[in-house]
Design an enzyme around this catalytic site. Structure first.
Site, PDB file in Angstrom:
ATOM      1  N   HIS A 196      23.809 -30.876  58.035  1.00 11.16           N
ATOM      2  CA  HIS A 196      22.917 -30.833  59.192  1.00 11.16           C
ATOM      3  C   HIS A 196      22.968 -29.483  59.910  1.00 11.16           C
ATOM      4  CE1 HIS A 196      26.262 -31.073  62.094  1.00 11.16           C
ATOM      5  NE2 HIS A 196      26.836 -31.826  61.160  1.00 11.16           N
TER       6      HIS A 196
ATOM      7  N   HIS B 222      20.728 -17.393  47.286  1.00  9.86           N
ATOM      8  CA  HIS B 222      21.031 -18.313  46.184  1.00  9.86           C
ATOM      9  C   HIS B 222      22.267 -19.105  46.555  1.00  9.86           C
ATOM     10  CE1 HIS B 222      21.617 -18.941  41.552  1.00  9.86           C
ATOM     11  NE2 HIS B 222      21.682 -20.072  42.246  1.00  9.86           N
TER      12      HIS B 222
END
Length: 207
Positions: A137, A146
Site C-alpha cells: 500500500h 524495473h
C-alpha cells in the site's frame, strides 16, 4: 476502442508480454527488431523501428518488449522518442496479477503474472512490475523502473525514476531509493539509498 498492437522487440521479455496480450484477445500486428528472427508465437516481422514512419499513431498502439538489466537507458529513450511522435503505449497486466482498484498505473506499465499491487500504490510510466513482485500500500514507483521477479516493497516505499530493484530483494516500510539506482539481487534494504547508487547485501549497503 482497442487498436492493433505492435510489439517492439522479440526477446524473452517480449514473449512474456505477447502471452499477456493473447490472454486479453488483443490483435497483434507483429514485432519490430534490428533483423528478422524466429518468433515462437508466429508473429510477423514488420521491420526495424523505422517502420513507424508507415503507421499512424491514431491507428496502432505499442508495447515495449525490451527488458532491462540494471540499465533502462535504451528502453527509456525508445519510449520517449515514440511518445514524442504521438504513439500510445498499452498498459499490460497479466490476468493473474492482483491489482487494487485504487492503484494508479501510468502509460506503458507492465505487470506480470503473480504480481500484487496493493491499495493506493502509484506506478509510473514504462515501469515493469515483474513476476511475483509485491507492491504494498501507498508505494510510489517512478517511471522507467524495473521491479524484478520476487521483489517485496513494504508500505509507503518510494522508488526514483530509472532504478532497478533486483530479484528477490526486499525493502522495508517507508524507505526511499533515489533515481538511477541499483539494488542487487537478494538485498534487504533497511535504510534510504541515494541517487545514482548501487546497494548490495543484507542489510544493503551502498558500494
Amino acid at each position: 476502442m482497442n487498436k492493433p498492437i505492435i510489439i517492439l522487440g522479440n526477446g524473452g521479455h517480449a514473449s512474456v508480454l505477447t502471452e499477456i496480450l493473447l490472454f486479453q484477445n488483443r490483435e497483434i500486428l507483429g514485432y519490430t527488431a534490428p533483423e528478422e528472427q524466429t518468433n515462437m508465437y508466429g508473429l510477423e516481422y514488420l521491420g526495424t523501428d523505422a517502420i513507424f514512419e508507415k503507421y499512424s499513431p491514431l491507428k496502432v498502439e505499442l508495447v515495449l518488449g525490451l527488458g532491462t538489466v540494471g540499465n533502462s537507458n535504451v528502453r527509456q529513450s525508445l519510449f520517449k522518442k515514440l511518445k514524442s511522435q504521438g504513439y500510445t503505449f498499452v498498459i499490460c497486466a497479466h490476468p493473474r496479477a492482483i491489482i487494487s482498484s485504487t492503484a494508479t498505473l501510468e502509460e506503458g506499465t507492465q505487470i506480470m503474472a503473480g504480481a500484487i499491487v496493493q491499495p493506493y500504490a502509484q506506478i509510473g510510466q514504462n515501469t515493469i512490475i515483474n513476476t511475483g513482485a509485491i507492491i504494498e500500500h501507498d508505494c510510489v514507483i517512478g517511471s522507467h523502473v524495473h521491479i524484478a521477479p520476487g521483489v517485496t516493497l513494504s508500505g509507503s516505499v518510494h522508488i526514483g525514476d530509472c532504478s532497478h530493484i533486483g530479484t528477490n530483494s526486499s525493502v522495508i516500510q517507508g524507505i526511499s531509493i533515489g533515481k538511477n539506482s541499483l539494488i542487487g539481487a537478494g538485498a534487504v534494504v533497511i535504510s534510504n539509498i541515494g541517487t545514482n547508487k548501487k546497494a548490495l547485501g543484507i542489510p544493503a549497503k551502498e558500494v
